[in-house]
Structures are given as C-alpha cells and as structure tokens.
Design a protein around this motif. Structure first.
Motif, mmCIF file in Angstrom:
data_model
loop_
_atom_site.group_PDB
_atom_site.id
_atom_site.type_symbol
_atom_site.label_atom_id
_atom_site.label_comp_id
_atom_site.label_asym_id
_atom_site.label_seq_id
_atom_site.Cartn_x
_atom_site.Cartn_y
_atom_site.Cartn_z
ATOM 1 N N ASN A 180 45.933 57.683 47.859
ATOM 2 C CA ASN A 180 44.857 58.541 47.375
ATOM 3 C C ASN A 180 45.167 60.005 47.688
ATOM 4 O O ASN A 180 46.220 60.334 48.240
ATOM 5 N N SER A 181 44.259 60.889 47.342
ATOM 6 C CA SER A 181 44.499 62.317 47.527
ATOM 7 C C SER A 181 44.625 62.700 49.002
ATOM 8 O O SER A 181 45.351 63.636 49.342
ATOM 9 N N THR A 182 43.976 61.976 49.893
ATOM 10 C CA THR A 182 44.121 62.246 51.330
ATOM 11 C C THR A 182 45.537 61.930 51.787
ATOM 12 O O THR A 182 46.142 62.694 52.539
ATOM 13 N N ASP A 183 46.063 60.793 51.315
ATOM 14 C CA ASP A 183 47.442 60.433 51.663
ATOM 15 C C ASP A 183 48.408 61.532 51.235
ATOM 16 O O ASP A 183 49.260 61.967 52.013
ATOM 17 N N ILE A 184 48.277 61.971 49.994
ATOM 18 C CA ILE A 184 49.194 62.976 49.452
ATOM 19 C C ILE A 184 49.036 64.294 50.200
ATOM 20 O O ILE A 184 50.028 64.934 50.578
ATOM 21 N N ALA A 185 47.796 64.710 50.442
ATOM 22 C CA ALA A 185 47.560 65.965 51.172
ATOM 23 C C ALA A 185 48.165 65.888 52.568
ATOM 24 O O ALA A 185 48.788 66.850 53.035
ATOM 25 N N TRP A 186 47.995 64.756 53.235
ATOM 26 C CA TRP A 186 48.532 64.591 54.585
ATOM 27 C C TRP A 186 50.055 64.672 54.587
ATOM 28 O O TRP A 186 50.654 65.409 55.373
ATOM 29 N N ILE A 187 50.699 63.943 53.685
ATOM 30 C CA ILE A 187 52.164 63.954 53.622
ATOM 31 C C ILE A 187 52.668 65.356 53.303
ATOM 32 O O ILE A 187 53.588 65.863 53.953
ATOM 33 N N GLN A 188 52.057 65.995 52.308
ATOM 34 C CA GLN A 188 52.520 67.312 51.883
ATOM 35 C C GLN A 188 52.227 68.399 52.910
ATOM 36 O O GLN A 188 52.838 69.462 52.850
ATOM 37 N N LEU A 189 51.338 68.159 53.839
ATOM 38 C CA LEU A 189 51.099 69.106 54.927
ATOM 39 C C LEU A 189 52.010 68.813 56.119
ATOM 40 O O LEU A 189 52.561 69.735 56.733
ATOM 41 N N MET A 190 52.198 67.540 56.431
ATOM 42 C CA MET A 190 53.028 67.182 57.582
ATOM 43 C C MET A 190 54.489 67.585 57.398
ATOM 44 O O MET A 190 55.157 67.966 58.362
ATOM 45 N N ILE A 191 54.993 67.530 56.172
ATOM 46 C CA ILE A 191 56.407 67.877 55.949
ATOM 47 C C ILE A 191 56.689 69.327 56.335
ATOM 48 O O ILE A 191 57.574 69.575 57.166
ATOM 49 N N PRO A 192 55.969 70.324 55.807
ATOM 50 C CA PRO A 192 56.282 71.696 56.231
ATOM 51 C C PRO A 192 55.946 71.961 57.694
ATOM 52 O O PRO A 192 56.620 72.771 58.350
ATOM 53 N N MET A 193 54.937 71.277 58.229
ATOM 54 C CA MET A 193 54.640 71.455 59.655
ATOM 55 C C MET A 193 55.823 70.996 60.495
ATOM 56 O O MET A 193 56.245 71.691 61.422
ATOM 57 N N ASP A 194 56.372 69.835 60.173
ATOM 58 C CA ASP A 194 57.527 69.322 60.924
ATOM 59 C C ASP A 194 58.774 70.170 60.680
ATOM 60 O O ASP A 194 59.586 70.366 61.587
ATOM 61 N N GLU A 195 58.937 70.669 59.457
ATOM 62 C CA GLU A 195 60.096 71.526 59.181
ATOM 63 C C GLU A 195 60.055 72.789 60.042
ATOM 64 O O GLU A 195 61.070 73.189 60.624
ATOM 65 N N ARG A 196 58.884 73.403 60.133
ATOM 66 C CA ARG A 196 58.772 74.618 60.949
ATOM 67 C C ARG A 196 58.952 74.306 62.429
ATOM 68 O O ARG A 196 59.586 75.067 63.149
ATOM 69 N N ALA A 197 58.391 73.191 62.886
ATOM 70 C CA ALA A 197 58.556 72.807 64.294
ATOM 71 C C ALA A 197 60.027 72.543 64.588
ATOM 72 O O ALA A 197 60.527 72.889 65.673
ATOM 73 N N ARG A 198 60.737 71.961 63.635
ATOM 74 C CA ARG A 198 62.159 71.690 63.818
ATOM 75 C C ARG A 198 62.939 73.001 63.950
ATOM 76 O O ARG A 198 63.863 73.102 64.751
ATOM 77 N N LEU A 199 62.576 74.019 63.185
ATOM 78 C CA LEU A 199 63.235 75.326 63.323
ATOM 79 C C LEU A 199 63.037 75.887 64.732
ATOM 80 O O LEU A 199 63.951 76.477 65.309
#
Length: 195
Positions: A47-66
C-alpha cells in the motif's frame, strides 16, 4: 518513565508518515487502485504506506552510510570507530534489502525524498561539517547525527509495522526496528563516559 518517553516520541513518526501521504511526497497510486500498486498480486499487497516507508528509508540509510564512511579516518575514540564500521555494514545490508523490496513492490525508484532534510536524515551540512572535523569533535557530531538517524528510523519502522499492507515490508520493518534499537544501545555504550 522510559515507557512514557517511548510513547511520546512515537508521535513524530506517525505525523511524518501521515504528512508524507497527505502531501503526496510518496509514490502516486496507479489509477483505479487507490491504496495499492498495480501489477502482480504480490505487488498489489503493497500500500501507499509501504511505498512511502521504503522510499524514505533508502535515502535516510544512504545519508547515514556517507556519515559512517567518514569515521575510520576521523574518529578519535577507537570504540566509536569500531561501532561506525558495524553501522556502515548494517546500512549497506539494509539498503540492499530495501531496494529489493522496492523492486518487488512494483513502484518506481522515483527518489521523491532526494535532497530533503527531514527528521533523522543526516543533512548535507552535517556531512560537510563532519568531514572537516576529527577526534572528539568528530565523535560528538557523528554520535548525535547517527543517534537522530537511528531514533527516527526506529519510529518510522514502527509506523510501517502498524500501517503497512505487505507482510514482507512489515516483517522487514520489524527487523530494522529491533536492529535500530540495539544499535542505539551500542552507540550509547560506545559513547559512555564521553560528553
């Protein structure tokens, strides 16, 4: 007291997820499927919550990885440097799983949060500042930014578990929520005795 603080701090994640869904800062549903992604039956479970969560977690983790990538040459505390390496490995593993989940959802990798500085997301300013620091100064900035990232990630994962539609997304959120809570405890242990 700890339970009260936990309950009170969960509201920002719910508010953020709700705001993302209301403002359209998520993947747009396919016409005729208001809450699910069109495609295979498996993709339709997202659902839209799943997609919003995935699409938010990816850039959050990318920035944390930097941020974690800066630690080996800049951390003053060896315990924090070791923690940073484990955190970097964990972010990399999470990113792989989140990207696989996004592909299975059928949603495009539209990156709607690219360039956003939201709660818990390591900002570009923080990355620039941390890149110019070393020793205890770096350690303080690193610990504060990673703590904010982990805290918000745990809250967002709780929101996904409560409102997500796809069982595999909720399951991953539960794993990431547990892992994030454990990492917060390890970060506190690595920083114990430091200001």
């Amino acid at each position: 007291m700890q339970l009260r603080r936990y309950v009170l701090t969960r509201r920002p994640a719910w508010a953020l997820l709700a705001a993302l869904l209301v403002t359209g800062c998520t993947a747009q549903p396919v016409a005729g499927t208001p809450r699910a992604v069109a495609g295979t039956p498996r993709a339709a479970a997202f659902n839209s919550t799943d997609i919003a969560w995935i699409q938010l977690m990816i850039p959050m983790d990318e920035r944390a990885r930097l941020l974690t990538d800066l630690a080996p040459g800049r951390a003053g505390d060896p315990a924090l440097a070791r923690f940073a390496q484990r955190a970097a490995d964990r972010r990399q593993a999470e990113l792989g799983r989140l990207r696989e989940l996004l592909a299975r959802s059928g949603a495009p990798d539209a990156r709607p949060h690219e360039g956003h500085d939201m709660p818990g997301m390591v900002s570009a300013d923080t990355l620039r500042g941390a890149g110019a620091l070393s020793g205890e100064e770096f350690d303080r900035v690193f610990a504060a930014a990673l703590r904010a990232h982990l805290t918000q990630s745990v809250l967002l994962c709780g929101g996904e578990r409560a409102s997500g539609g796809a069982g595999e997304a909720r399951e991953l959120a539960g794993e990431l929520e547990k892992g994030g809570s454990e990492e917060l405890a390890l970060l506190d242990a690595a920083r114990s005795g430091k200001s």
